[in-house]
Scaffold this motif. Structure first.
Motif, PDB file in Angstrom:
ATOM      1  N   MET A  50      -8.604  13.007   5.766  1.00 44.84           N
ATOM      2  CA  MET A  50      -8.304  13.531   4.794  1.00 44.84           C
ATOM      3  C   MET A  50      -7.090  13.594   5.046  1.00 44.84           C
ATOM      4  SD  MET A  50     -10.520  16.791   3.678  1.00 44.84           S
ATOM      5  CE  MET A  50     -10.223  17.253   2.009  1.00 44.84           C
ATOM      6  N   GLN A  51      -6.512  13.998   5.504  1.00 43.78           N
ATOM      7  CA  GLN A  51      -4.560  14.018   6.287  1.00 43.78           C
ATOM      8  C   GLN A  51      -4.139  12.632   6.395  1.00 43.78           C
ATOM      9  OE1 GLN A  51      -2.713  16.801   9.349  1.00 43.78           O
ATOM     10  NE2 GLN A  51      -5.572  17.687   9.611  1.00 43.78           N
ATOM     11  N   MET A  52      -5.039  11.457   6.813  1.00 42.99           N
ATOM     12  CA  MET A  52      -4.548  10.233   6.848  1.00 42.99           C
ATOM     13  C   MET A  52      -4.158   9.348   5.786  1.00 42.99           C
ATOM     14  SD  MET A  52      -7.649   8.134   9.415  1.00 42.99           S
ATOM     15  CE  MET A  52      -7.156   8.250  11.195  1.00 42.99           C
ATOM     16  N   GLU A  53      -5.269   9.799   4.494  1.00 43.07           N
ATOM     17  CA  GLU A  53      -5.298   9.822   3.028  1.00 43.07           C
ATOM     18  C   GLU A  53      -4.100  10.269   2.672  1.00 43.07           C
ATOM     19  OE1 GLU A  53      -8.622  10.735   1.202  1.00 43.07           O
ATOM     20  OE2 GLU A  53      -9.971   9.582   3.297  1.00 43.07           O
ATOM     21  N   GLU A  54      -3.337  11.219   2.494  1.00 44.76           N
ATOM     22  CA  GLU A  54      -2.168  12.149   2.350  1.00 44.76           C
ATOM     23  C   GLU A  54      -1.202  11.796   3.065  1.00 44.76           C
ATOM     24  OE1 GLU A  54      -3.325  12.335  -0.539  1.00 44.76           O
ATOM     25  OE2 GLU A  54      -3.572  14.974  -0.896  1.00 44.76           O
ATOM     26  N   MET A  88       0.743  -0.794  -0.284  1.00 46.59           N
ATOM     27  CA  MET A  88       0.330   0.271  -0.255  1.00 46.59           C
ATOM     28  C   MET A  88       1.062   1.028   0.067  1.00 46.59           C
ATOM     29  SD  MET A  88      -3.085   1.323   2.985  1.00 46.59           S
ATOM     30  CE  MET A  88      -1.950   1.964   3.962  1.00 46.59           C
ATOM     31  N   PHE A  89       1.778   1.543   0.715  1.00 44.06           N
ATOM     32  CA  PHE A  89       2.793   2.422   1.448  1.00 44.06           C
ATOM     33  C   PHE A  89       3.187   2.781  -0.335  1.00 44.06           C
ATOM     34  CE2 PHE A  89       6.643   5.174   2.551  1.00 44.06           C
ATOM     35  CZ  PHE A  89       5.897   6.237   3.182  1.00 44.06           C
ATOM     36  N   ASP A  90       4.271   2.200  -0.854  1.00 39.47           N
ATOM     37  CA  ASP A  90       4.415   1.433  -1.933  1.00 39.47           C
ATOM     38  C   ASP A  90       3.923   2.283  -2.866  1.00 39.47           C
ATOM     39  OD1 ASP A  90       6.438   0.741  -1.068  1.00 39.47           O
ATOM     40  OD2 ASP A  90       6.510  -1.538  -2.026  1.00 39.47           O
ATOM     41  N   GLN A  91       2.736   2.268  -3.245  1.00 35.02           N
ATOM     42  CA  GLN A  91       1.421   2.273  -4.723  1.00 35.02           C
ATOM     43  C   GLN A  91       1.297   4.300  -3.841  1.00 35.02           C
ATOM     44  OE1 GLN A  91      -1.758   0.468  -3.999  1.00 35.02           O
ATOM     45  NE2 GLN A  91      -3.076   1.848  -5.647  1.00 35.02           N
ATOM     46  N   TYR A  92       1.663   4.589  -2.533  1.00 36.59           N
ATOM     47  CA  TYR A  92       1.362   5.709  -2.454  1.00 36.59           C
ATOM     48  C   TYR A  92       2.417   6.561  -3.071  1.00 36.59           C
ATOM     49  CZ  TYR A  92       2.059   9.760   1.052  1.00 36.59           C
ATOM     50  OH  TYR A  92       2.314  10.713   1.815  1.00 36.59           O
ATOM     51  N   LEU A  93       3.811   6.242  -2.833  1.00 34.86           N
ATOM     52  CA  LEU A  93       4.813   6.413  -3.197  1.00 34.86           C
ATOM     53  C   LEU A  93       4.855   6.702  -4.219  1.00 34.86           C
ATOM     54  CD1 LEU A  93       7.733   5.089  -0.740  1.00 34.86           C
ATOM     55  CD2 LEU A  93       6.909   6.922  -1.053  1.00 34.86           C
ATOM     56  N   LEU A 105      -8.259  16.193  -2.250  1.00 35.70           N
ATOM     57  CA  LEU A 105      -7.373  15.522  -1.497  1.00 35.70           C
ATOM     58  C   LEU A 105      -5.923  17.369  -1.492  1.00 35.70           C
ATOM     59  CD1 LEU A 105      -6.255  13.819  -5.446  1.00 35.70           C
ATOM     60  CD2 LEU A 105      -6.152  13.162  -3.227  1.00 35.70           C
ATOM     61  N   LEU A 106      -5.496  16.778  -0.964  1.00 35.47           N
ATOM     62  CA  LEU A 106      -4.329  17.615  -0.301  1.00 35.47           C
ATOM     63  C   LEU A 106      -2.885  17.785  -0.529  1.00 35.47           C
ATOM     64  CD1 LEU A 106      -5.977  17.408   3.125  1.00 35.47           C
ATOM     65  CD2 LEU A 106      -6.770  19.711   1.603  1.00 35.47           C
ATOM     66  N   PRO A 107      -2.007  18.776  -1.713  1.00 35.68           N
ATOM     67  CA  PRO A 107      -1.229  18.112  -1.720  1.00 35.68           C
ATOM     68  C   PRO A 107      -0.089  19.075  -1.135  1.00 35.68           C
ATOM     69  CG  PRO A 107      -2.668  19.267  -4.322  1.00 35.68           C
ATOM     70  CD  PRO A 107      -3.668  19.422  -2.602  1.00 35.68           C
ATOM     71  N   GLU A 153      -5.401   4.530   2.244  1.00 32.11           N
ATOM     72  CA  GLU A 153      -5.568   4.937   0.251  1.00 32.11           C
ATOM     73  C   GLU A 153      -7.018   5.965   0.502  1.00 32.11           C
ATOM     74  OE1 GLU A 153      -4.644   2.345  -1.934  1.00 32.11           O
ATOM     75  OE2 GLU A 153      -4.597   0.077  -0.973  1.00 32.11           O
ATOM     76  N   GLU A 154      -6.462   6.534  -0.487  1.00 35.16           N
ATOM     77  CA  GLU A 154      -7.215   7.180  -1.333  1.00 35.16           C
ATOM     78  C   GLU A 154      -8.486   7.464  -0.735  1.00 35.16           C
ATOM     79  OE1 GLU A 154      -6.713   8.962  -5.203  1.00 35.16           O
ATOM     80  OE2 GLU A 154      -8.019  10.268  -5.305  1.00 35.16           O
ATOM     81  N   GLY A 155      -9.647   7.773  -0.311  1.00 29.17           N
ATOM     82  CA  GLY A 155     -10.917   7.888   0.045  1.00 29.17           C
ATOM     83  C   GLY A 155     -10.871   6.739   1.444  1.00 29.17           C
ATOM     84  N   GLU A 156     -10.392   6.563   1.485  1.00 29.44           N
ATOM     85  CA  GLU A 156     -10.361   5.451   3.341  1.00 29.44           C
ATOM     86  C   GLU A 156     -10.936   5.828   4.324  1.00 29.44           C
ATOM     87  OE1 GLU A 156      -8.462   1.967   2.197  1.00 29.44           O
ATOM     88  OE2 GLU A 156      -9.957   1.324   0.491  1.00 29.44           O
ATOM     89  N   GLY A 157     -10.284   7.468   4.128  1.00 29.62           N
ATOM     90  CA  GLY A 157     -10.057   7.600   5.571  1.00 29.62           C
ATOM     91  C   GLY A 157     -11.350   7.635   6.672  1.00 29.62           C
TER      92      GLY A 157
END
Lengths: 139, 408
Positions: free
Chosen positions: B321-325, B1-6, B284-286, B330-334
């Motif tokens: 929102m921050q948990m995701e960023e 999951m984290f690699d995908q995030y990266l 999203l919060l870039p 994963e995005e949308g799961e916070g």
């Protein structure tokens, strides 16, 4: 008009600076325009002095289609400002050209405003010196 | 999951090698201090700042004369010059100020850590003092004739439409976030309810002794849809102070050092002062995502290593929102992660805001969150999580942001 302005109070007016003057001048003439890079053609809003893509200082102003959809919204249950009467809705409109604009809706009930709703620009003449671009539902 | 995030968006072009980062492990928080939190302090912000700094100096086991650096919030109405005179600090070799409201909280630590790591100063105080409830309360529109706006803040594009106060700015993000990921009011409600549980364990919290249920949350007054009263932080008077020094020096002082693994800042494209609404996607919060990337890069750890988190919670949707960023989910799961409260309460997978956070302890622009993160490392929190090794704090968002990672 959906936002009920309290005409006895001053309405917050936009600050016009050299970067935003052309935008607000057009609005006073009931035109919605967006900044366009004079070199690469990229559109941008809010106005800024440089193109973030090609760093050109050449600026053109492109008339907007004025058409778009509601991207997000919020309803005030209590007014934040003496110039406005609650409840009222603030909308984030995504225009067909891809840019977003904060505004209000006219001629519609607060609870009837939905994300994805198709809208078009109208101009709300608040005072002799101030028009604001607003939106109404397109059937 | 984290690699995908990266791999999602990060481009490491030009980022320095982590070995060049002088802050990690070599700097630490040696002292924390605070005043009481209240609706009306009854005294000046200068006095509040002095009290919190005296408390922090005493906590660290230092003498005021040893303080040689001060970092303030740009928004703070007190300043280093008056504090030097008021507190009898002899000389100040390093001083700086950090901008963007609550986005400054962890920035102050990064400035202080940089100063001690490079030998500019030995003991740097970071502080925030605000009579925000009894004094200059946020959400009051400043001036009715013309919008008070720095030209680049673009308030002129929002204020005439009534988008005038912080909850309304966050409400537009919240509406779209809920729309994009099918987030329910109850899911956000759990954030608020769990933080209140944590506040009820903390006698210093403004909502100590005032429990709230999900039913209470749902029944609380709608302020700016979708935000209810219980989604909003508690306006507070209070002050906090934090002392940063080198880890080596901190080891000789009174407290267990909270060692700094990373202290980072982040600004991203198309950002505005809480109204970064013109981006292609606003759920999203870039800048938060970028700060997260920097934090994991410099610290060398990943979200799964974090034992306890203090997320900047001016409004409850900001936590999921921050948990995701930051890559915890994963995005949308916070919001789904927060549902039911089990995962985010003390004893859960990721205990959050263990002193009650801004929603229920007090709103001191993130500095009370840093104090709590330090207590978690020391093992002295009223909401202590077992065996804390790594403790996260995030700064204000929707503005240029910041974050720190602490360890035992």
């Amino acid at each position: 008009m959906t936002v009920n302005y309290n005409k006895n109070e001053m309405i917050p007016a936009p600050v016009v600076d050299p970067d935003s003057k052309a935008f607000w001048d057009a609005v006073q003439n009931q035109e919605l325009v967006f900044q366009k890079c004079g070199d690469c053609g990229r559109l941008r809003h809010p106005p800024r002095p440089v193109c973030p893509k090609c760093r050109s200082l050449n600026i053109e102003w492109e008339p907007s289609s004025g058409k778009g959809t509601i991207y997000s919204k919020t309803i005030y249950r209590k007014s934040p400002h003496p110039g406005m009467k609650a409840p009222f809705t603030v909308v984030l409109v995504e225009l067909d050209e891809g840019l977003k604009l904060i505004s209000n809706m006219v001629d519609i009930k607060n609870d009837d405003i939905k994300i994805g709703m198709q809208v078009e620009v109208v101009f709300d003449n608040l005072t002799d010196d101030l028009n604001l671009p607003k939106f109404r539902k397109v059937d | 999951m984290f690699d995908q995030y990266l791999s999602r968006r990060y481009q490491k072009f030009g980022r320095p090698d982590p070995s060049a980062y002088l802050i990690k492990d070599k700097t630490a928080i040696a002292g924390i201090g605070a005043t009481e939190f209240s609706k009306n302090s009854g005294r000046s912000e200068l006095q509040m700042a002095c009290e919190a700094i005296i408390d922090a100096v005493e906590d660290a086991g230092l003498k005021m004369e040893q303080i040689d650096g001060l970092v303030k919030f740009a928004m703070d109405y007190t300043d280093e010059m008056h504090l030097v005179s008021a507190l009898g600090i002899k000389d100040l070799a390093f001083f700086a100020e950090c901008g963007w409201g609550g986005g400054a909280c962890c920035s102050t630590i990064s400035h202080a850590a940089a100063a001690v790591a490079t030998g500019m100063a030995k003991y740097v105080v970071c502080y925030r003092a605000m009579n925000e409830r009894s004094g200059r309360r946020y959400g009051r529109v400043p001036g009715v004739e013309t919008v008070m706006a720095a030209p680049n803040d673009h308030y002129g594009y929002i204020m005439p439409y009534g988008l005038a106060v912080p909850p309304s700015w966050v409400a537009l993000f919240g509406t779209r976030y809920m729309h994009d990921y099918n987030v329910t009011a109850e899911q956000l409600g759990w954030v608020s309810v769990v933080l209140r549980e944590h506040a009820c364990m903390n006698p210093e919290a403004m909502f100590y002794g005032v429990p709230a249920t999900l039913e209470d949350y749902m029944a609380s007054k709608m302020i700016v849809e979708p935000l209810r009263l219980y989604d909003c932080c508690v306006d507070s008077d209070g002050a906090c102070a934090i002392i940063v020094t080198t880890t080596e020096r901190a080891k000789d002082l009174k407290q267990t050092p909270a060692v700094i693994m990373g202290a980072v800042q982040g600004i991203a494209e198309q950002g505005e002062m809480m109204t970064s609404l013109y981006r292609p996607k606003i759920s999203l919060l870039p800048e938060v995502w970028y700060a997260g990337q920097e934090l994991w890069r410099v610290s060398g750890v990943t979200p799964k290593d974090v034992d306890v988190a203090q997320f900047y919670d001016a409004f409850s949707p900001l936590i999921p929102m921050q948990m995701e960023e930051y890559g915890f989910v994963e995005e949308g799961e916070g919001a789904l992660f927060c549902e039911g409260g089990e995962r985010i309460r003390i004893g859960g997978e990721l205990p959050c805001n263990t002193s009650g956070g801004h929603l229920s302890e007090a709103y001191i622009h993130g500095m009370n969150l840093i104090n709590e993160a330090v207590r978690q490392v020391r093992g002295t929190s009223t909401g202590q999580v077992d065996d804390v090794e790594i403790s996260l704090v995030t700064g204000g968002l929707g503005v240029p942001t910041s974050a720190i990672l602490l360890r035992r």
